[in-house]
Motif scaffolding. Sequence first.
Motif, PDB file in Angstrom:
ATOM      1  N   LEU A 146       5.663   4.036  -4.810  1.00  0.00           N
ATOM      2  CA  LEU A 146       6.714   3.085  -5.171  1.00  0.00           C
ATOM      3  C   LEU A 146       6.234   1.646  -5.054  1.00  0.00           C
ATOM      4  O   LEU A 146       6.581   0.791  -5.877  1.00  0.00           O
ATOM      5  CB  LEU A 146       7.942   3.300  -4.273  1.00  0.00           C
ATOM      6  N   GLN A 147       5.432   1.369  -4.025  1.00  0.00           N
ATOM      7  CA  GLN A 147       4.971   0.002  -3.789  1.00  0.00           C
ATOM      8  C   GLN A 147       3.842  -0.394  -4.736  1.00  0.00           C
ATOM      9  O   GLN A 147       3.828  -1.514  -5.239  1.00  0.00           O
ATOM     10  CB  GLN A 147       4.500  -0.140  -2.333  1.00  0.00           C
ATOM     11  N   ARG A 148       2.913   0.511  -4.984  1.00  0.00           N
ATOM     12  CA  ARG A 148       1.737   0.178  -5.788  1.00  0.00           C
ATOM     13  C   ARG A 148       1.948   0.440  -7.286  1.00  0.00           C
ATOM     14  O   ARG A 148       1.490  -0.348  -8.123  1.00  0.00           O
ATOM     15  CB  ARG A 148       0.533   0.980  -5.299  1.00  0.00           C
ATOM     16  N   LEU A 149       2.582   1.548  -7.613  1.00  0.00           N
ATOM     17  CA  LEU A 149       2.708   1.949  -9.011  1.00  0.00           C
ATOM     18  C   LEU A 149       4.036   1.548  -9.631  1.00  0.00           C
ATOM     19  O   LEU A 149       4.145   1.474 -10.859  1.00  0.00           O
ATOM     20  CB  LEU A 149       2.529   3.467  -9.139  1.00  0.00           C
ATOM     21  N   ALA A 181       9.970  -8.582  -9.525  1.00  0.00           N
ATOM     22  CA  ALA A 181      10.115  -9.819  -8.748  1.00  0.00           C
ATOM     23  C   ALA A 181       9.293  -9.752  -7.469  1.00  0.00           C
ATOM     24  O   ALA A 181       8.674 -10.745  -7.061  1.00  0.00           O
ATOM     25  CB  ALA A 181      11.586 -10.061  -8.423  1.00  0.00           C
ATOM     26  N   SER A 182       9.257  -8.589  -6.829  1.00  0.00           N
ATOM     27  CA  SER A 182       8.504  -8.448  -5.574  1.00  0.00           C
ATOM     28  C   SER A 182       7.006  -8.606  -5.783  1.00  0.00           C
ATOM     29  O   SER A 182       6.270  -8.937  -4.865  1.00  0.00           O
ATOM     30  CB  SER A 182       8.793  -7.083  -4.933  1.00  0.00           C
ATOM     31  N   LYS A 183       6.549  -8.373  -7.019  1.00  0.00           N
ATOM     32  CA  LYS A 183       5.133  -8.517  -7.348  1.00  0.00           C
ATOM     33  C   LYS A 183       4.812  -9.893  -7.927  1.00  0.00           C
ATOM     34  O   LYS A 183       3.666 -10.138  -8.335  1.00  0.00           O
ATOM     35  CB  LYS A 183       4.708  -7.423  -8.344  1.00  0.00           C
ATOM     36  N   SER A 232      10.467   0.770  -0.060  1.00  0.00           N
ATOM     37  CA  SER A 232       9.610   1.945  -0.244  1.00  0.00           C
ATOM     38  C   SER A 232       9.339   2.636   1.090  1.00  0.00           C
ATOM     39  O   SER A 232       9.476   3.862   1.213  1.00  0.00           O
ATOM     40  CB  SER A 232       8.291   1.530  -0.893  1.00  0.00           C
ATOM     41  N   LEU A 233       8.972   1.845   2.120  1.00  0.00           N
ATOM     42  CA  LEU A 233       8.658   2.417   3.429  1.00  0.00           C
ATOM     43  C   LEU A 233       9.900   3.039   4.064  1.00  0.00           C
ATOM     44  O   LEU A 233       9.845   4.162   4.596  1.00  0.00           O
ATOM     45  CB  LEU A 233       8.090   1.326   4.339  1.00  0.00           C
TER      46      LEU A 233
END
Length: 489
Positions: A82-85, A201-203, A397-398
């Motif tokens: 979820l965080q990377r992809l 937005a988080s990226k 995600s975590l």
Amino acid sequence: MTDAVVYQKQSASPFMRQLLAVSGVVMYMIGTGANIAYPGVLLQQLREKDSAVQLTPEHESWIASILGLALISGIMVAPFSLQRLGRRLTNQLSSLPALGGWALMVTAKGPAALLISRTLQGFAMGLHAASAPVSIAEYSAPKHRGAFLATIAFSFATGMLIAHVFGTLMYWRPAALACGSCYALSLVLVSLSPETPPYLASKGLNTECRRSFRWFRGYNHDSEKELEILLNSQKKTEVIEPKVSRFRMYRDIVKKPEFYKPTVIMMFMFVLFQISGMTVVPSYTVPMMREVTGGSIDDNISMLTVDVVRFVTAVLACFVVNRLYRRTVLFLGIIISVVSLSLTSLLLYLRDYGYIPEEYKWTPVIPTLVYIFGKTLGILPIPWAIAGEIFPLAYRSLGSGISGMFLSIMFFVVVKTAPSSFESIGVNGTFLVYAVFVGICGIFLYFLLPETKGKTLYEIECHFRGLKFENALPSENVRMLELEKVEGG
């Protein structure tokens, strides 16, 4: 002004675009419901003497429960994915092992193939269990979010009904093929929608975020205000920090109230979800209802009756969750479930001791169906609705992964122990145990769970940080809200 003209000419309304995106997740969750319920028909057919695959009772309990263990592996991968992809690619990738699992199920010739098939399905379910509520919440406008998140309950109920109907009308192999087709349709629908705006937005992908947000929400004053708050809130959290070890980073995260408070709440939510019998009932509907009815109603009829009550209630829940407060719906479901489980247990005890005449031995069916209604109305939809809303964007995600671990562990424990529980203390004793634990979880959640209906995801985050919404906003957003108040008179 050019953007406004472009977005006003969209062929579909923002609601229909959100519905399209959500429908891809819904189709996947229908497949998940079918995964959970499929052993109810598979094991029943494989118990026949001339079945293609012969199973022992130990095989049966593992086939029903191994999803829970496999879920753990999928949920462990989910935070990274979820965080990377991103949400979209995670949803797409999770369809592949699910399709592989159902394909193996169709061609299985022994217990090992069935177990591997269920393991692949469980891994896919774990990966998607973390992403589904997050994706739906981030696709949706606040006014539609409750109804869209409630479709998870509708999806589970639909999948369970489909699996049991196909399993009643077909041999288990073509029934597996029909159930697996849900994932192929899900993959197509998910691919038609862009990535979620909060993830972009988080990226720091602001241009892509604006484009995605306007695709989902159109172009108007309220949506533009929410878009700017989303982008500016991410600017505020962009702080350059010295490099620290991963262990220290996670240690610092778990100390933050905006992380540990939602995580504890979701742990209780998912324990409640499983201990209420949410996955036990569809996995063991036939033997459970045979005990409840005293053999007075045909097995298939009683199984499909449970499915229909669950399906109709899940449809009702989509409207109820969007109109009533989350806490109201949850505790209404808890109260109904505790009372009806206790009453069913009492009636079964009275029947066993001969206090209920033979012609009325079916009476425990009534509170059992009320129990199905109660847990489907409140305990099924609300944990998933809250899971999509409660975690801050930075830790979404975590947090989803950690709380999902409790979901998968409880899935395995409850489903694996159900057959021995039915045998040792009976359905009546098992229902009584469920009632007690549902009540205990309800008491904890009464004091822990805040109301989230109608609030933006950033407002909910501010609540757990112990800040007032206006005080937590960057200065650009504060000035925007003040101007809006002046203009509004």
